[in-house]
Design a protein around this motif. Structure first.
Motif, PDB file in Angstrom:
ATOM      1  N   ASN A  53     -17.585   8.104  -9.626  1.00  0.00           N
ATOM      2  CA  ASN A  53     -17.035   7.694 -10.919  1.00  0.00           C
ATOM      3  C   ASN A  53     -15.689   6.989 -10.755  1.00  0.00           C
ATOM      4  O   ASN A  53     -14.769   7.149 -11.565  1.00  0.00           O
ATOM      5  CB  ASN A  53     -16.879   8.908 -11.844  1.00  0.00           C
ATOM      6  CG  ASN A  53     -16.716   8.512 -13.296  1.00  0.00           C
ATOM      7  OD1 ASN A  53     -17.211   7.474 -13.731  1.00  0.00           O
ATOM      8  ND2 ASN A  53     -16.017   9.322 -14.064  1.00  0.00           N
ATOM      9  N   ALA A  54     -15.577   6.196  -9.697  1.00  0.00           N
ATOM     10  CA  ALA A  54     -14.305   5.567  -9.362  1.00  0.00           C
ATOM     11  C   ALA A  54     -14.043   4.324 -10.195  1.00  0.00           C
ATOM     12  O   ALA A  54     -14.959   3.577 -10.539  1.00  0.00           O
ATOM     13  CB  ALA A  54     -14.282   5.204  -7.881  1.00  0.00           C
ATOM     14  N   GLU A  55     -12.759   4.111 -10.489  1.00  0.00           N
ATOM     15  CA  GLU A  55     -12.321   2.886 -11.148  1.00  0.00           C
ATOM     16  C   GLU A  55     -11.846   1.861 -10.118  1.00  0.00           C
ATOM     17  O   GLU A  55     -12.005   0.656 -10.326  1.00  0.00           O
ATOM     18  CB  GLU A  55     -11.167   3.183 -12.123  1.00  0.00           C
ATOM     19  CG  GLU A  55     -11.469   4.223 -13.178  1.00  0.00           C
ATOM     20  CD  GLU A  55     -12.448   3.730 -14.240  1.00  0.00           C
ATOM     21  OE1 GLU A  55     -12.661   2.510 -14.323  1.00  0.00           O
ATOM     22  OE2 GLU A  55     -12.995   4.574 -14.972  1.00  0.00           O
ATOM     23  N   ALA A  56     -11.249   2.349  -9.026  1.00  0.00           N
ATOM     24  CA  ALA A  56     -10.672   1.456  -8.032  1.00  0.00           C
ATOM     25  C   ALA A  56     -10.713   2.117  -6.661  1.00  0.00           C
ATOM     26  O   ALA A  56     -10.802   3.343  -6.537  1.00  0.00           O
ATOM     27  CB  ALA A  56      -9.234   1.104  -8.407  1.00  0.00           C
ATOM     28  N   THR A  57     -10.629   1.285  -5.621  1.00  0.00           N
ATOM     29  CA  THR A  57     -10.605   1.794  -4.252  1.00  0.00           C
ATOM     30  C   THR A  57      -9.467   1.147  -3.471  1.00  0.00           C
ATOM     31  O   THR A  57      -9.141  -0.027  -3.681  1.00  0.00           O
ATOM     32  CB  THR A  57     -11.947   1.535  -3.537  1.00  0.00           C
ATOM     33  OG1 THR A  57     -11.893   2.061  -2.212  1.00  0.00           O
ATOM     34  CG2 THR A  57     -12.262   0.046  -3.459  1.00  0.00           C
ATOM     35  N   GLU A  58      -8.858   1.916  -2.588  1.00  0.00           N
ATOM     36  CA  GLU A  58      -7.738   1.447  -1.772  1.00  0.00           C
ATOM     37  C   GLU A  58      -7.684   2.249  -0.481  1.00  0.00           C
ATOM     38  O   GLU A  58      -8.656   2.951  -0.159  1.00  0.00           O
ATOM     39  CB  GLU A  58      -6.429   1.510  -2.561  1.00  0.00           C
ATOM     40  CG  GLU A  58      -6.319   2.697  -3.529  1.00  0.00           C
ATOM     41  CD  GLU A  58      -5.778   3.941  -2.886  1.00  0.00           C
ATOM     42  OE1 GLU A  58      -6.311   4.385  -1.848  1.00  0.00           O
ATOM     43  OE2 GLU A  58      -4.822   4.517  -3.423  1.00  0.00           O
ATOM     44  N   MET A  59      -6.567   2.168   0.270  1.00  0.00           N
ATOM     45  CA  MET A  59      -6.556   2.701   1.628  1.00  0.00           C
ATOM     46  C   MET A  59      -5.454   3.721   1.916  1.00  0.00           C
ATOM     47  O   MET A  59      -5.273   4.103   3.067  1.00  0.00           O
ATOM     48  CB  MET A  59      -6.458   1.538   2.627  1.00  0.00           C
ATOM     49  CG  MET A  59      -7.622   0.562   2.542  1.00  0.00           C
ATOM     50  SD  MET A  59      -7.471  -0.864   3.648  1.00  0.00           S
ATOM     51  CE  MET A  59      -7.620  -0.083   5.259  1.00  0.00           C
ATOM     52  N   GLU A  60      -4.720   4.188   0.885  1.00  0.00           N
ATOM     53  CA  GLU A  60      -3.619   5.123   1.152  1.00  0.00           C
ATOM     54  C   GLU A  60      -3.531   6.307   0.194  1.00  0.00           C
ATOM     55  O   GLU A  60      -3.069   7.390   0.562  1.00  0.00           O
ATOM     56  CB  GLU A  60      -2.258   4.381   1.115  1.00  0.00           C
ATOM     57  CG  GLU A  60      -2.054   3.336   2.165  1.00  0.00           C
ATOM     58  CD  GLU A  60      -2.657   1.985   1.795  1.00  0.00           C
ATOM     59  OE1 GLU A  60      -2.981   1.216   2.714  1.00  0.00           O
ATOM     60  OE2 GLU A  60      -2.809   1.714   0.572  1.00  0.00           O
ATOM     61  N   GLY A  61      -3.944   6.126  -1.049  1.00  0.00           N
ATOM     62  CA  GLY A  61      -3.634   7.088  -2.109  1.00  0.00           C
ATOM     63  C   GLY A  61      -4.031   8.523  -1.853  1.00  0.00           C
ATOM     64  O   GLY A  61      -3.249   9.451  -2.103  1.00  0.00           O
ATOM     65  N   ALA A  62      -5.240   8.762  -1.366  1.00  0.00           N
ATOM     66  CA  ALA A  62      -5.690  10.144  -1.168  1.00  0.00           C
ATOM     67  C   ALA A  62      -4.932  10.843  -0.050  1.00  0.00           C
ATOM     68  O   ALA A  62      -4.772  12.068  -0.075  1.00  0.00           O
ATOM     69  CB  ALA A  62      -7.193  10.178  -0.881  1.00  0.00           C
ATOM     70  N   ALA A  63      -4.453  10.082   0.936  1.00  0.00           N
ATOM     71  CA  ALA A  63      -3.641  10.686   1.998  1.00  0.00           C
ATOM     72  C   ALA A  63      -2.312  11.168   1.430  1.00  0.00           C
ATOM     73  O   ALA A  63      -1.839  12.271   1.742  1.00  0.00           O
ATOM     74  CB  ALA A  63      -3.414   9.681   3.126  1.00  0.00           C
ATOM     75  N   VAL A  64      -1.706  10.335   0.591  1.00  0.00           N
ATOM     76  CA  VAL A  64      -0.479  10.737  -0.097  1.00  0.00           C
ATOM     77  C   VAL A  64      -0.759  11.957  -0.975  1.00  0.00           C
ATOM     78  O   VAL A  64       0.002  12.935  -0.981  1.00  0.00           O
ATOM     79  CB  VAL A  64       0.066   9.578  -0.958  1.00  0.00           C
ATOM     80  CG1 VAL A  64       1.278  10.026  -1.777  1.00  0.00           C
ATOM     81  CG2 VAL A  64       0.424   8.386  -0.076  1.00  0.00           C
TER      82      VAL A  64
END
Length: 286
Positions: free
Chosen positions: A222-233
């Motif tokens: 149910n994602a709106e966007a994907t990226e490469m750092e946020g979940a690690a933070v």
């Protein structure tokens, strides 16, 4: 003398046994108490994701920690510390950990660009993270990717699959998004004002440029966007009891045209995300 020596050896033995028998998930290892400072931490992966912020910071003071540059100062009447994490989850986790350890901010805000998963999103639009999740952590099967929870290294207990952003920061972000002035986006000679929504942001150590993958992330997570750092933070902040939020502006639609679109819309997207962050910081300072 021999009896005394034997007594100390026996005592040491039982002390070691008692320590080793304390379970990893005992309360003394699961509770993290933080004493926050009156400062907001801001992170971005690329230089252009934080450059607009840095132009507005007053009384700048630079501090290098483990070769990572942290810049302290005043932004919209609020003490801030800003750092560039670099690309990817490992770099993001390292920089977040150093920020938490050395500055103990009251909250951490991540700002930057992202690929749009929701087909209704266009370049320049903003996503306020309600939850953040790893989309590439789990089990790969012959026909799918099963997302699984990470684990807290100190307790070995499972983290949630979706890390919730701080509720107060979400409210401040939504209020700021209603009145903020964003750069317009011109697509096919049609200028439009970007919109601001709230939703799930997913993270992976891959640049997504595939309609099939975006459909999977939309359907399964149910994602709106994907990226490469946020979940690690988010994971570092969750484990350290640190309030956080992830703000992302769409630079592309994570499809086969993503590499082309990101070159066209990267700067505007980065500036729009930074503009929202500045408005959030202003609200925090009130």
């Amino acid at each position: 003398m021999i009896k005394i020596l034997f007594f100390f050896i026996l005592t040491a033995f039982y002390c070691n046994v008692s320590v080793s028998q304390v379970p990893l998930n005992s309360s003394n290892k699961s509770v993290v108490k933080r004493n926050y400072n009156d400062i907001t931490g801001i992170l971005g992966a690329f230089p252009d994701e934080i450059n607009l912020l840095l132009t507005q910071v007053k009384q700048k003071k630079e501090r290098s920690i483990q070769n990572i540059l942290f810049i302290e100062g005043i932004l919209n009447n609020r003490r801030v510390v800003i750092a560039q994490t670099g690309i990817g989850k490992v770099n993001a986790a390292i920089t977040t950990t150093l920020m938490v350890e050395h500055f103990s901010p009251q909250q951490i805000i991540f700002t930057g660009i992202a690929g749009g998963i929701n087909p209704e999103l266009s370049p320049g639009d903003l996503v306020i993270g309600s939850k953040v999740a790893h989309h590439d952590y789990g089990t790969v099967t012959p026909d799918s990717m099963i997302v699984r929870p990470t684990r807290n290294p100190s307790t070995m207990l499972e983290n949630p699959v979706y890390f919730k952003c701080d509720s107060m920061l979400i409210l401040l972000s939504e209020e700021a998004g209603k009145s903020i002035k964003l750069e317009q986006i011109t697509i096919n000679h049609d200028a439009r004002i970007p919109k601001v929504i709230k939703g799930i942001i997913v993270t992976g150590d891959v640049f997504v440029s595939s309609e099939k993958t975006t459909e999977h992330l939309r359907t399964r997570m149910n994602a709106e966007a994907t990226e490469m750092e946020g979940a690690a933070v988010a994971q570092v902040c969750y484990q350290q009891k640190q309030p956080f939020i992830v703000i992302r502006s769409i630079s592309d639609n994570a499809n086969t045209k993503a590499s082309h679109d990101i070159r066209s819309f990267y700067q505007v997207a980065a500036n729009n995300s930074a503009s929202l962050v500045m408005a959030i910081v202003k609200s925090i300072a009130k």
